[in-house]
Design a protein around this motif. Structure first.
Motif, PDB file in Angstrom:
ATOM      1  N   TYR A  35      38.496   2.723 -12.456  1.00  0.00           N
ATOM      2  CA  TYR A  35      38.521   3.273 -13.812  1.00  0.00           C
ATOM      3  C   TYR A  35      37.767   2.364 -14.776  1.00  0.00           C
ATOM      4  CZ  TYR A  35      40.334   5.042 -18.253  1.00  0.00           C
ATOM      5  OH  TYR A  35      40.441   5.548 -19.525  1.00  0.00           O
ATOM      6  N   ALA A  36      38.057   1.069 -14.722  1.00  0.00           N
ATOM      7  CA  ALA A  36      37.414   0.130 -15.629  1.00  0.00           C
ATOM      8  C   ALA A  36      35.912   0.073 -15.406  1.00  0.00           C
ATOM      9  CB  ALA A  36      38.014  -1.262 -15.457  1.00  0.00           C
ATOM     10  N   ASP A  37      35.490   0.183 -14.155  1.00  0.00           N
ATOM     11  CA  ASP A  37      34.050   0.144 -13.888  1.00  0.00           C
ATOM     12  C   ASP A  37      33.336   1.305 -14.563  1.00  0.00           C
ATOM     13  OD1 ASP A  37      31.727  -0.908 -12.146  1.00  0.00           O
ATOM     14  OD2 ASP A  37      31.779   1.244 -11.687  1.00  0.00           O
ATOM     15  N   ARG A  38      33.942   2.494 -14.487  1.00  0.00           N
ATOM     16  CA  ARG A  38      33.265   3.690 -15.025  1.00  0.00           C
ATOM     17  C   ARG A  38      33.481   3.874 -16.520  1.00  0.00           C
ATOM     18  NH1 ARG A  38      30.357   6.219 -16.811  1.00  0.00           N
ATOM     19  NH2 ARG A  38      29.591   8.346 -16.447  1.00  0.00           N
ATOM     20  N   ARG A  39      34.629   3.472 -17.016  1.00  0.00           N
ATOM     21  CA  ARG A  39      34.957   3.792 -18.405  1.00  0.00           C
ATOM     22  C   ARG A  39      34.964   2.584 -19.360  1.00  0.00           C
ATOM     23  NH1 ARG A  39      35.188   8.978 -20.730  1.00  0.00           N
ATOM     24  NH2 ARG A  39      35.290  10.459 -19.001  1.00  0.00           N
ATOM     25  N   VAL A  40      34.912   1.383 -18.826  1.00  0.00           N
ATOM     26  CA  VAL A  40      34.929   0.198 -19.685  1.00  0.00           C
ATOM     27  C   VAL A  40      33.676  -0.650 -19.470  1.00  0.00           C
ATOM     28  CG1 VAL A  40      36.209  -1.864 -20.377  1.00  0.00           C
ATOM     29  CG2 VAL A  40      37.462   0.188 -19.656  1.00  0.00           C
ATOM     30  N   VAL A  41      33.499  -1.127 -18.241  1.00  0.00           N
ATOM     31  CA  VAL A  41      32.329  -1.951 -17.937  1.00  0.00           C
ATOM     32  C   VAL A  41      31.039  -1.187 -18.194  1.00  0.00           C
ATOM     33  CG1 VAL A  41      31.116  -3.209 -16.108  1.00  0.00           C
ATOM     34  CG2 VAL A  41      33.608  -3.292 -16.230  1.00  0.00           C
ATOM     35  N   HIS A  42      31.032   0.082 -17.877  1.00  0.00           N
ATOM     36  CA  HIS A  42      29.850   0.933 -18.095  1.00  0.00           C
ATOM     37  C   HIS A  42      29.358   0.846 -19.541  1.00  0.00           C
ATOM     38  CE1 HIS A  42      27.217   4.448 -17.570  1.00  0.00           C
ATOM     39  NE2 HIS A  42      27.707   4.904 -18.711  1.00  0.00           N
ATOM     40  N   TYR A  43      30.269   1.027 -20.475  1.00  0.00           N
ATOM     41  CA  TYR A  43      29.877   1.008 -21.894  1.00  0.00           C
ATOM     42  C   TYR A  43      29.578  -0.402 -22.388  1.00  0.00           C
ATOM     43  CZ  TYR A  43      31.316   5.879 -22.054  1.00  0.00           C
ATOM     44  OH  TYR A  43      31.417   7.226 -21.819  1.00  0.00           O
ATOM     45  N   PHE A  44      30.340  -1.374 -21.922  1.00  0.00           N
ATOM     46  CA  PHE A  44      30.093  -2.744 -22.348  1.00  0.00           C
ATOM     47  C   PHE A  44      28.735  -3.245 -21.854  1.00  0.00           C
ATOM     48  CE2 PHE A  44      34.781  -3.946 -23.115  1.00  0.00           C
ATOM     49  CZ  PHE A  44      34.615  -3.774 -24.480  1.00  0.00           C
ATOM     50  N   TYR A  45      28.314  -2.814 -20.684  1.00  0.00           N
ATOM     51  CA  TYR A  45      26.999  -3.218 -20.176  1.00  0.00           C
ATOM     52  C   TYR A  45      25.903  -2.779 -21.142  1.00  0.00           C
ATOM     53  CZ  TYR A  45      22.573  -2.925 -17.690  1.00  0.00           C
ATOM     54  OH  TYR A  45      21.241  -3.033 -17.365  1.00  0.00           O
ATOM     55  N   PHE A  46      25.920  -1.500 -21.508  1.00  0.00           N
ATOM     56  CA  PHE A  46      24.881  -0.995 -22.407  1.00  0.00           C
ATOM     57  C   PHE A  46      25.019  -1.578 -23.806  1.00  0.00           C
ATOM     58  CE2 PHE A  46      24.907   2.509 -19.221  1.00  0.00           C
ATOM     59  CZ  PHE A  46      23.582   2.364 -18.817  1.00  0.00           C
ATOM     60  N   TYR A  47      26.249  -1.781 -24.243  1.00  0.00           N
ATOM     61  CA  TYR A  47      26.448  -2.363 -25.572  1.00  0.00           C
ATOM     62  C   TYR A  47      25.835  -3.754 -25.661  1.00  0.00           C
ATOM     63  CZ  TYR A  47      28.549  -4.967 -29.349  1.00  0.00           C
ATOM     64  OH  TYR A  47      28.711  -5.798 -30.436  1.00  0.00           O
TER      65      TYR A  47
ATOM     66  N   ALA B 119      25.748  -4.850 -12.086  1.00  0.00           N
ATOM     67  CA  ALA B 119      26.579  -4.657 -13.272  1.00  0.00           C
ATOM     68  C   ALA B 119      27.808  -3.805 -12.994  1.00  0.00           C
ATOM     69  CB  ALA B 119      25.756  -4.032 -14.399  1.00  0.00           C
ATOM     70  N   HIS B 120      28.071  -3.513 -11.732  1.00  0.00           N
ATOM     71  CA  HIS B 120      29.286  -2.797 -11.338  1.00  0.00           C
ATOM     72  C   HIS B 120      30.325  -3.794 -10.844  1.00  0.00           C
ATOM     73  CE1 HIS B 120      27.963   1.499 -11.313  1.00  0.00           C
ATOM     74  NE2 HIS B 120      26.764   0.931 -11.268  1.00  0.00           N
ATOM     75  N   ILE B 121      31.580  -3.448 -10.967  1.00  0.00           N
ATOM     76  CA  ILE B 121      32.652  -4.262 -10.392  1.00  0.00           C
ATOM     77  C   ILE B 121      32.532  -4.175  -8.870  1.00  0.00           C
ATOM     78  CG2 ILE B 121      35.144  -4.522 -10.120  1.00  0.00           C
ATOM     79  CD1 ILE B 121      35.495  -3.393 -12.910  1.00  0.00           C
ATOM     80  N   PRO B 122      32.539  -5.304  -8.155  1.00  0.00           N
ATOM     81  CA  PRO B 122      32.402  -5.290  -6.698  1.00  0.00           C
ATOM     82  C   PRO B 122      33.405  -4.333  -6.044  1.00  0.00           C
ATOM     83  CG  PRO B 122      32.260  -7.535  -7.508  1.00  0.00           C
ATOM     84  CD  PRO B 122      32.645  -6.682  -8.681  1.00  0.00           C
ATOM     85  N   GLY B 123      32.898  -3.537  -5.113  1.00  0.00           N
ATOM     86  CA  GLY B 123      33.760  -2.607  -4.386  1.00  0.00           C
ATOM     87  C   GLY B 123      33.848  -1.227  -4.998  1.00  0.00           C
ATOM     88  N   THR B 124      33.251  -1.031  -6.181  1.00  0.00           N
ATOM     89  CA  THR B 124      33.271   0.281  -6.827  1.00  0.00           C
ATOM     90  C   THR B 124      31.964   1.009  -6.545  1.00  0.00           C
ATOM     91  OG1 THR B 124      32.372  -0.619  -8.894  1.00  0.00           O
ATOM     92  CG2 THR B 124      34.767  -0.546  -8.673  1.00  0.00           C
ATOM     93  N   PRO B 125      31.963   2.342  -6.638  1.00  0.00           N
ATOM     94  CA  PRO B 125      30.728   3.103  -6.391  1.00  0.00           C
ATOM     95  C   PRO B 125      29.582   2.601  -7.260  1.00  0.00           C
ATOM     96  CG  PRO B 125      32.594   4.586  -6.494  1.00  0.00           C
ATOM     97  CD  PRO B 125      33.111   3.227  -6.892  1.00  0.00           C
ATOM     98  N   GLY B 126      28.447   2.344  -6.604  1.00  0.00           N
ATOM     99  CA  GLY B 126      27.282   1.848  -7.328  1.00  0.00           C
ATOM    100  C   GLY B 126      27.081   0.360  -7.192  1.00  0.00           C
ATOM    101  N   SER B 127      28.138  -0.372  -6.802  1.00  0.00           N
ATOM    102  CA  SER B 127      28.019  -1.817  -6.650  1.00  0.00           C
ATOM    103  C   SER B 127      27.303  -2.150  -5.339  1.00  0.00           C
ATOM    104  CB  SER B 127      29.401  -2.472  -6.658  1.00  0.00           C
ATOM    105  OG  SER B 127      30.157  -2.073  -5.525  1.00  0.00           O
ATOM    106  N   ARG B 128      26.797  -3.370  -5.236  1.00  0.00           N
ATOM    107  CA  ARG B 128      26.086  -3.781  -4.024  1.00  0.00           C
ATOM    108  C   ARG B 128      26.994  -3.743  -2.798  1.00  0.00           C
ATOM    109  NH1 ARG B 128      23.111  -8.999  -6.820  1.00  0.00           N
ATOM    110  NH2 ARG B 128      21.401  -7.862  -7.842  1.00  0.00           N
ATOM    111  N   SER B 129      28.205  -4.248  -2.969  1.00  0.00           N
ATOM    112  CA  SER B 129      29.126  -4.288  -1.826  1.00  0.00           C
ATOM    113  C   SER B 129      29.518  -2.883  -1.375  1.00  0.00           C
ATOM    114  CB  SER B 129      30.377  -5.091  -2.173  1.00  0.00           C
ATOM    115  OG  SER B 129      31.026  -4.549  -3.326  1.00  0.00           O
ATOM    116  N   TYR B 130      29.643  -1.950  -2.319  1.00  0.00           N
ATOM    117  CA  TYR B 130      30.014  -0.572  -1.983  1.00  0.00           C
ATOM    118  C   TYR B 130      28.884   0.110  -1.219  1.00  0.00           C
ATOM    119  CZ  TYR B 130      31.856   4.167  -2.583  1.00  0.00           C
ATOM    120  OH  TYR B 130      32.346   5.445  -2.371  1.00  0.00           O
TER     121      TYR B 130
END
Length: 361
Positions: free
Chosen positions: A75-87, A340-351
């Motif tokens: 949730y945080a990756d898509r709804r929090v980190v996502h916006y903070f990255y662009f901000y 810029a994704h949380i590791p293990g979430t869709p879109g991250s390198r590890s995922y």
């Protein structure tokens, strides 16, 4: 077109209307501040003042229920980190160009960058607050706080004169209720728009009626259309302002639904689907165009100047986006890279690596 496609179509159209109104406001008020006058865009923005930003937040909450039950990491990756990255990316770029390079003052630029961590910078405050609202809603959901209590408390905050000096706190008090209403009443809002699509004539009459009421309350005695601000009449009253904002936001959703049925308005739907591209990058070309036009001094009309600035501010980000898509360079400006994704979430390198290593079924 399927029901789901229709739904996405009008939501994107609503976002398109919203981003046009946002760019229009900044263009009009920026020019108004320079000329000391007002133009036609000032009056349009005056009419839209009760619902212009509330509607953007309400729409942002519409699909939150689809992800609210995810674990915190996803949730945080898509709804929090996502916006903070662009901000943070675009705050850095804007401060770099406007302050460090624009004024030649790297020390002030560095202080702005430091403050941008805890105080949303410039027009990017909306992106920052989306992350804050998403995190707050998830916390309230997990704590099982009844929605009616949250809405009641958020409404009280909106109506109360909250002025703490902290931009985050003040904007939270002003706008969280709309984001949460979009989340909590999404099914009802979708039903209202679906009804409007099936009863076009009645829906049009309803939109017109609401528009007349809004105009009467906004431009009632006491209103002032100022060069860089709008003072509303009765619509400014606490409670009434909240009612107009929520009803206006839903009316705009209905309007978007009606407009989405018109093939020649597909450009507005496309613009809404790429609204974050415009929101992130319109301020730099807007400011440059305004400065150039004012220095040239060829055009004196505030209306004409504002319209030109708005059109450039809307189209320049799309030209940049098209160039990036064509060349493949600079995609990180509008697309979050894997790191810029949380590791293990869709879109991250590890995922991605895990997915590649998984045996085919």
């Amino acid at each position: 077109m399927s029901g789901q496609s229709n739904r996405l179509s009008w939501v994107d159209t609503a976002k398109g209307i919203s981003i046009v109104l946002v760019v229009m406001m900044h263009s009009a008020y920026g020019v108004g501040e320079e000329t000391g006058g007002t133009g036609i865009l000032h009056w349009i923005i005056g009419f839209a003042t009760p619902f212009r930003m509330p509607e953007f937040f309400l729409i942002s909450g519409l699909f939150l229920s689809q992800v609210i039950d995810r674990d915190w990491k996803r949730y945080a990756d898509r709804r929090v980190v996502h916006y903070f990255y662009f901000y943070f990316l675009w705050a850095f770029l804007q401060i770099l160009f406007k302050v460090a390079l624009g004024t030649g003052d790297p020390v002030t630029a560095a202080s702005y960058m430091a403050w941008a961590i805890i105080e949303p910078y410039g027009v990017l405050w909306f992106i920052y607050m989306l992350a804050v609202f998403a995190a707050s809603t998830k916390l309230l959901h997990d704590a099982k706080v009844p929605r009616i209590i949250v809405i009641g408390a958020a409404a009280i905050l909106q109506m109360a004169p909250v002025v703490t000096g902290s931009y985050i706190i003040d904007q939270f008090a002003e706008y969280f209720v709309y984001f949460y209403v979009g989340y909590a009443f999404a099914p009802t809002i979708f039903k209202v728009v679906d009804w409007a699509l099936d009863h076009t004539l009645l829906a049009i009459l309803g939109v017109i009626a609401w528009g007349l009421i809004d105009a009467a309350l906004v431009f009632s005695p006491g209103y002032e259309v100022q060069p860089k601000h709008m003072v509303m009449g009765l619509a400014e009253l606490p409670g009434l302002h909240l009612i107009l904002a929520v009803s206006g936001s839903i009316t705009l959703c209905v309007t978007a639904g009606l407009i989405s049925k018109l093939p020649f308005m597909n450009w507005l739907r496309w613009l809404g689907a790429h609204s974050i591209v415009v929101y992130l990058s319109f301020s730099i070309p807007m400011a440059m165009t305004r400065v150039i036009l004012m220095k040239l001094g060829i055009i004196e009309s505030t209306s004409v100047l504002s319209i030109i600035v708005m059109l450039v501010a809307l189209t320049a980000p799309l030209v940049l986006y098209a160039a990036i898509q064509f060349t493949g360079w600079g995609k990180f400006l509008f697309e979050r890279p894997a790191w810029a994704h949380i590791p293990g979430t869709p879109g991250s390198r590890s995922y991605v690596k895990t997915a590649q290593q998984a045996p085919a079924e």
